[in-house]
Motif scaffolding. Structure first.
Motif, mmCIF file in Angstrom:
data_model
loop_
_atom_site.group_PDB
_atom_site.id
_atom_site.type_symbol
_atom_site.label_atom_id
_atom_site.label_comp_id
_atom_site.label_asym_id
_atom_site.label_seq_id
_atom_site.Cartn_x
_atom_site.Cartn_y
_atom_site.Cartn_z
ATOM 1 N N ILE A 129 0.841 -1.200 0.000
ATOM 2 C CA ILE A 129 0.000 0.000 0.000
ATOM 3 C C ILE A 129 0.878 1.253 0.000
ATOM 4 N N ASP A 130 1.930 1.244 0.824
ATOM 5 C CA ASP A 130 2.833 2.398 0.867
ATOM 6 C C ASP A 130 3.522 2.615 -0.474
ATOM 7 N N ASP A 131 3.842 1.522 -1.161
ATOM 8 C CA ASP A 131 4.421 1.633 -2.500
ATOM 9 C C ASP A 131 3.447 2.351 -3.433
ATOM 10 N N ALA A 132 2.186 1.965 -3.366
ATOM 11 C CA ALA A 132 1.172 2.591 -4.222
ATOM 12 C C ALA A 132 1.013 4.079 -3.904
ATOM 13 N N LYS A 133 1.281 4.455 -2.646
ATOM 14 C CA LYS A 133 1.159 5.853 -2.233
ATOM 15 C C LYS A 133 2.454 6.637 -2.426
ATOM 16 N N GLY A 134 3.528 5.935 -2.831
ATOM 17 C CA GLY A 134 4.812 6.590 -3.023
ATOM 18 C C GLY A 134 5.538 6.913 -1.737
ATOM 19 N N ALA A 135 5.214 6.209 -0.654
ATOM 20 C CA ALA A 135 5.815 6.478 0.655
ATOM 21 C C ALA A 135 7.159 5.764 0.803
ATOM 22 N N ALA A 136 8.086 6.405 1.503
ATOM 23 C CA ALA A 136 9.410 5.820 1.720
ATOM 24 C C ALA A 136 9.338 4.551 2.549
ATOM 25 N N SER A 137 8.311 4.417 3.376
ATOM 26 C CA SER A 137 8.162 3.238 4.228
ATOM 27 C C SER A 137 7.855 1.973 3.441
ATOM 28 N N ALA A 138 7.694 2.092 2.134
ATOM 29 C CA ALA A 138 7.485 0.904 1.303
ATOM 30 C C ALA A 138 8.723 0.019 1.279
ATOM 31 N N ASN A 204 -7.282 0.847 5.545
ATOM 32 C CA ASN A 204 -8.653 1.328 5.462
ATOM 33 C C ASN A 204 -9.213 0.958 4.095
ATOM 34 N N PRO A 205 -10.546 0.946 3.952
ATOM 35 C CA PRO A 205 -11.158 0.456 2.713
ATOM 36 C C PRO A 205 -10.674 1.168 1.446
ATOM 37 N N THR A 206 -10.338 2.454 1.550
ATOM 38 C CA THR A 206 -9.886 3.163 0.354
ATOM 39 C C THR A 206 -8.527 2.660 -0.139
ATOM 40 N N ASP A 207 -7.734 2.069 0.775
ATOM 41 C CA ASP A 207 -6.430 1.537 0.378
ATOM 42 C C ASP A 207 -6.574 0.371 -0.602
ATOM 43 N N LEU A 208 -7.664 -0.371 -0.487
ATOM 44 C CA LEU A 208 -7.815 -1.576 -1.290
ATOM 45 C C LEU A 208 -7.887 -1.267 -2.775
ATOM 46 N N SER A 209 -8.361 -0.068 -3.122
ATOM 47 C CA SER A 209 -8.468 0.295 -4.530
ATOM 48 C C SER A 209 -7.099 0.500 -5.175
ATOM 49 N N LEU A 210 -6.053 0.584 -4.364
ATOM 50 C CA LEU A 210 -4.691 0.785 -4.877
ATOM 51 C C LEU A 210 -4.013 -0.521 -5.252
ATOM 52 N N GLU A 426 -8.474 -17.833 3.614
ATOM 53 C CA GLU A 426 -8.088 -17.713 2.211
ATOM 54 C C GLU A 426 -6.931 -16.738 2.082
ATOM 55 N N LEU A 427 -5.799 -17.285 1.622
ATOM 56 C CA LEU A 427 -4.636 -16.450 1.389
ATOM 57 C C LEU A 427 -4.878 -15.550 0.184
ATOM 58 N N THR A 428 -4.184 -14.436 0.173
ATOM 59 C CA THR A 428 -4.204 -13.578 -1.004
ATOM 60 C C THR A 428 -2.794 -13.121 -1.341
ATOM 61 N N PHE A 429 -2.543 -12.927 -2.626
ATOM 62 C CA PHE A 429 -1.361 -12.220 -3.110
ATOM 63 C C PHE A 429 -1.815 -10.835 -3.529
ATOM 64 N N GLN A 430 -0.952 -9.839 -3.333
ATOM 65 C CA GLN A 430 -1.309 -8.494 -3.757
ATOM 66 C C GLN A 430 -0.074 -7.739 -4.249
ATOM 67 N N TYR A 431 -0.308 -6.827 -5.167
ATOM 68 C CA TYR A 431 0.758 -5.947 -5.636
ATOM 69 C C TYR A 431 0.133 -4.618 -6.038
ATOM 70 N N SER A 432 0.937 -3.575 -5.987
ATOM 71 C CA SER A 432 0.460 -2.234 -6.281
ATOM 72 C C SER A 432 0.125 -2.103 -7.763
ATOM 73 N N LYS A 433 -0.956 -1.405 -8.037
ATOM 74 C CA LYS A 433 -1.338 -1.155 -9.425
ATOM 75 C C LYS A 433 -0.350 -0.234 -10.131
ATOM 76 N N THR A 434 0.481 0.473 -9.354
ATOM 77 C CA THR A 434 1.430 1.411 -9.947
ATOM 78 C C THR A 434 2.874 1.020 -9.679
ATOM 79 N N HIS A 435 3.110 -0.238 -9.290
ATOM 80 C CA HIS A 435 4.474 -0.673 -8.971
ATOM 81 C C HIS A 435 5.380 -0.558 -10.193
ATOM 82 N N ALA A 436 6.607 -0.092 -9.968
ATOM 83 C CA ALA A 436 7.575 0.093 -11.049
ATOM 84 C C ALA A 436 8.373 -1.187 -11.260
#
Length: 528
Positions: A129-138, A204-210, A426-436
């Motif tokens: 999520i932090d990656d999607a937001k461009g945060a250094a904590s990613a 939070n729920p808005t993070d999921l859209s990222l 149920e396990l999930t895999f996730q990745y940022s929609k904007t990951h470089a």
């Protein structure tokens, strides 16, 4: 984008020069990573899924078309020096028999997958999520596989294994990187409240859209008991001296109810004497051979730190936490307490390997197994404890703890598929929609995720999850693969008819699982 569905002749031509880019060793025999010919992929998250990830990445029992690594070439494993369960990496030649990887060899021939498990599932969610937001904590700490901190590899369980000195605070012993993707024991939405790890914000729920979130199927979890506690429970339920005491069969497995487990996990039962047997209690009724060393019979819990998906699924399945605002959270870590204090002793560990160490050391009354858990109770002898674990652990019973039944039901794949055993997620895999990343890395990750949920692959992963009480481990999701039309379960094609998703809504482990899709006239679920 390269055409990946190449014919055999083209495949041979592309891979004919792989030997020129073979994994190299230095003069001391240590592995040297060459970035120019290696795709480096970073995966953070669920420690319970470590064996699952390792098997998927390296085992030649995975069907060739889905295998990531070339099993005819050396495969190297790197592990941390604190027990090898917190940080790992796997280095191999790309598999020429996987049609989705063939075209990639024209660019780079090798694959290096870093797997961070320490901190648990939240590290497969919040940095994404932090990656999607461009945060250094990613950027988080991963293993450094440089020859300066790693040993010469030795053959171990089919892999050439090197131990690397690891510390997240010592320069040269770690590297900071953004995870390319993450894996979690539960869906990202559950990492809020007490499931938020230190240093991160709750989801939070808005993070999921990222995020792109992909279901990876179901994992069976359970409650492990130190061996002496398991034996004492058998004595209580079958009788002291009964042939079932010490037996490993399903018929002789002792059972705890969901409400009893919930009471233990929330700290309501602080002594094993609180489990009554008529006018007596579990501690008093136990034979001397199985009685713990502390007369107070203090309850010990080997659990996980905040941010662990194993802990999160336990909260969901036993406490309805964080699903309901009125739910009681699990008891917090207590550190080392004097056992005359009437309080449950809670030991929160950073990985599933730490939970195993905690259970084993408390059962033996020593502090000699690893560095994840510091057993301060060695002077008084053994302690009874329970812990939370995935069913991919301890199938060979090499460790001195055992799974118990819940509400009289054993933690098997068949019982999950029949709707009888409820401690699964149920396990999930996730990745940022904007990951470089470049297209090749993107394709590798998507192929990895696809293979992870394939029942033809899962069946090979479950080969090491055969317990004396039955087959366990993982099931494919009915979102991705159709179960048997009659709802029968076959371990040779492990698909769960139930899901925490619906045909219109994504996976949410707070949702009671239901049959996913019974649109076929012959579809159904088994009554017995």
């Amino acid at each position: 984008m390269k055409n990946l569905m190449l014919g055999a002749a083209v495949s041979v031509a592309l891979f004919g020069s792989v030997a020129q880019a073979a994994i190299t060793l230095d003069g001391a025999g240590k592995v040297v990573v060459t970035p120019a010919d290696t795709y480096e992929i970073y995966l953070g998250g669920a420690s319970a899924a470590l064996d699952y990830i390792e098997h998927l990445a390296t085992s030649n029992s995975v069907i060739a078309a889905d295998r990531m690594c070339d099993s005819t070439q050396p495969i190297y494993k790197f592990k941390d020096n604190g027990g090898g369960k917190d940080q790992n990496a796997y280095y191999c030649t790309l598999n020429p028999l996987n049609p989705q990887l063939v075209g990639l060899a024209a660019g780079k021939a090798n694959l290096l997958i870093y797997k961070r498990s320490v901190g648990g599932s939240a590290y497969g969610v919040t940095p994404i999520i932090d990656d999607a937001k461009g945060a250094a904590s990613a950027s988080i700490a991963f293993l450094n596989v440089d020859p300066s901190v790693c040993t010469v590899p030795v053959l171990s369980s089919g892999l050439l294994t090197s131990t690397c000195t690891y510390s997240p605070t010592t320069a040269g012993q770690f590297q900071m990187a953004k995870p390319d993707f993450g894996v979690s024991d539960v869906d990202p939405e559950q990492f809020r409240g007490f499931n938020t790890p230190a240093g991160f914000s709750p989801v939070n729920p808005t993070d999921l859209s990222l995020l792109n979130v992909e279901s990876a199927g179901g994992q069976v979890f359970g409650i492990g008991a130190t061996k002496k506690l398991r034996n004492a429970l058998q004595e209580a339920q079958f009788g002291v001296g009964n042939a079932c005491v010490g037996s490993e069969t399903e018929a002789c497995m002792p059972s705890l109810t969901r409400d009893q487990i919930a009471s233990i996990m929330t700290g309501k039962l602080d002594s094993w004497k609180d489990l009554k047997i008529g006018a007596s209690d579990l501690y008093t009724a136990a034979s001397a051979a199985n009685k713990p060393g502390n007369a107070n019979a203090r309850v010990h819990i080997c659990t996980r730190t905040d941010g662990s998906g194993t802990k999160a699924q336990m909260g969901v399945n036993f406490l309805n936490y964080p699903c309901a605002s009125a739910a009681t959270a699990p008891a917090a870590d207590t550190g080392a307490l004097i056992e005359t204090i009437a309080k449950t002793q809670v030991h929160a560990l950073g990985s599933s390997g730490g939970v195993s160490e905690c259970l084993r050391e408390l059962d033996a009354g020593n502090n000699t197994i690893g560095t994840s858990f510091n057993n301060t109770y060695t002077a008084g002898g053994a302690r009874w404890a329970i812990g939370i674990q995935g069913l991919e652990k301890n199938a060979n019973q090499a460790e001195d703890w055992r799974f118990v039944k819940i509400d009289g039901v054993a933690p098997t794949l068949a019982n999950v598929a029949k709707g009888k055993y409820h401690d699964w997620a149920e396990l999930t895999f996730q990745y940022s929609k904007t990951h470089a990343w470049d297209l090749s890395e993107d394709l590798i990750v998507k192929e990895f995720i696809k293979a992870a949920g394939n029942p033809n692959v899962i069946v090979s992963l479950n080969q090491t999850n055969v317990h004396p009480f039955g087959d366990s481990g993982y099931l494919a999701s009915p979102k991705n693969f159709a179960p048997d039309v009659n709802g029968n379960f076959a371990s040779s094609y492990p698909v769960n008819p139930y899901s925490h998703a619906t045909t219109s809504l994504p996976v949410n482990n707070c949702r009671i699982p239901t049959a996913y899709d019974l649109s076929n006239a012959a579809a159904g679920v088994q009554l017995q």
